[in-house]
Design a protein around this motif. Sequence first.
Motif, PDB file in Angstrom:
ATOM      1  N   TYR A   1      63.959 -21.236  48.346  1.00 42.28           N
ATOM      2  CA  TYR A   1      62.392 -21.082  48.201  1.00 42.28           C
ATOM      3  C   TYR A   1      62.127 -19.405  47.427  1.00 42.28           C
ATOM      4  O   TYR A   1      61.178 -19.516  46.903  1.00 42.28           O
TER       5      TYR A   1
ATOM      6  N   THR B   1      59.131 -25.688  56.974  1.00 44.51           N
ATOM      7  CA  THR B   1      59.108 -24.424  55.645  1.00 44.51           C
ATOM      8  C   THR B   1      57.753 -24.816  55.231  1.00 44.51           C
ATOM      9  O   THR B   1      56.831 -24.957  54.029  1.00 44.51           O
ATOM     10  N   ARG B   2      56.689 -25.362  56.618  1.00 45.87           N
ATOM     11  CA  ARG B   2      55.498 -25.654  55.805  1.00 45.87           C
ATOM     12  C   ARG B   2      54.192 -24.198  55.867  1.00 45.87           C
ATOM     13  O   ARG B   2      53.639 -24.803  54.871  1.00 45.87           O
TER      14      ARG B   2
ATOM     15  N   GLN C   1      61.268 -29.772  51.107  1.00 47.36           N
ATOM     16  CA  GLN C   1      59.574 -29.307  52.155  1.00 47.36           C
ATOM     17  C   GLN C   1      60.025 -29.800  53.334  1.00 47.36           C
ATOM     18  O   GLN C   1      60.195 -31.228  53.496  1.00 47.36           O
ATOM     19  N   ASP C   2      59.933 -29.143  54.580  1.00 49.59           N
ATOM     20  CA  ASP C   2      59.847 -29.939  55.637  1.00 49.59           C
ATOM     21  C   ASP C   2      58.905 -28.432  56.485  1.00 49.59           C
ATOM     22  O   ASP C   2      58.501 -27.380  56.107  1.00 49.59           O
TER      23      ASP C   2
ATOM     24  N   TYR D   1      55.778 -22.291  54.005  1.00 47.50           N
ATOM     25  CA  TYR D   1      55.725 -21.666  52.051  1.00 47.50           C
ATOM     26  C   TYR D   1      54.819 -22.841  51.385  1.00 47.50           C
ATOM     27  O   TYR D   1      54.301 -22.690  49.995  1.00 47.50           O
ATOM     28  N   HIS D   2      53.827 -23.726  51.558  1.00 46.72           N
ATOM     29  CA  HIS D   2      53.390 -24.908  51.087  1.00 46.72           C
ATOM     30  C   HIS D   2      52.657 -24.671  50.093  1.00 46.72           C
ATOM     31  O   HIS D   2      53.212 -25.045  48.662  1.00 46.72           O
TER      32      HIS D   2
END
Length: 423
Positions: free
Chosen positions: A191, A244-245, A240-241, A247-248
Amino acid sequence: MSSLRTLSVLEHEVIPIVNGDLTSGLLRVWLTEVEAQILLNLNQVRKGFCQRVAGGIKLAQYCGVVKLGTCILEVLPKVGMNVDCAAGELDRARTALLTMLHSARYLTIAEIGSAPQTQVKAPLLDVFIEAFLHCALVQAKRGLISKYVGAEDNLPVIKGRFNAHGHLRHNLGKPHLLNCDYDEFTPDNAYNRAVKATLEVCRAWIQVSATQRLWFETYSRFSNISSIRTSSAAVARVPQDRTTRRYHALLKWCEWLLNMSSPTMSAGTADAPGLLFDMNKLFEAYVTRLEETASDDHQYVHSQKPQMTLATLQGAGVFTLKPDITVWQTEPGQKAPSITRIVDAKWKRLSPLAPNWGVDQGDIYQMLAYAIRYKCNHMELVYPGPDGTISQLQDLPVFRIDVGDNSERTIWITVRAVALWGT
């Protein structure tokens, strides 16, 4: 990229093609034959993006940024009423595009969202990079995401799993070391490596000194992250989960900006640059967002649904109807909401001096079909305000259609204009 010239043009504009520098100095914008061919190649992935006409390349309704081998093409929406590009129109068009992108939630651009601007003078690519830098800096201040990353190393004590094959290969003469495979919880992961790769790619594209300073501040936050070369497609594949939301939006910026550095694009093939937006779809999303903001607790706004067919042929439905926006209302004592308005967004120019303000007859027929099939009497055609504002608009037409011999039903089609930036 700092040595590349930036061309700022409006949608539907014809860009002249020159074969030398003899006439280019007399033109506001121009393309070489090689640059023109690159644009034409984009039609393979952006159908209808441009076409060759007498005198140059005519653009369609796509706006955004295209990176060519020798220049940056900035395509902006046509918001003014003048045929030619008037003074200040490019700045107003840039503001309108950024406002719509932010309001429609295509992009997160804090400066546009916090206070409506009258003009944005910086090049569009610089604005995009600045928004990416702000997004990255905010996440870095919150703390970089850490993930478990697989590692192999020779250690004095066992950590994780002892690797016998690796130990025989590396440590026969080092009895004090053990080869181990283990997982390390670290910010040096896919990421943050994607963010740093994007930072390193876009540095050379920045033209504004304030953005350069912001770049150095942001880059320092990622100094302990490994430098890699990656692609837009590789970033899109990063899982993505919920962890890591946050960082979307940041990773989406990485995808778009890395796509701008595509080596195949710079070589002149048809790889999409990733920063082009269909104005028809963008304006529809913008109007949808305005309707959602204006709705109350008893109203529901749906986009592109419900779909119905206008007629039947041999028992099968034909002529699919898909209204841009339907507004539903729940009345007291009513079990289910019903459609109270159907809104259709038209990225077209109203003409205050033309009969009926230049509303296309086909658009009225389309709204009539919606009214009949969805049994709704209140329809709206929404256009961008002339010159991007609505402060001077008066007497917009409201069309009345009586249905039935005895006028037992009346359909109203209201023409409405919306501002493209704060008034």
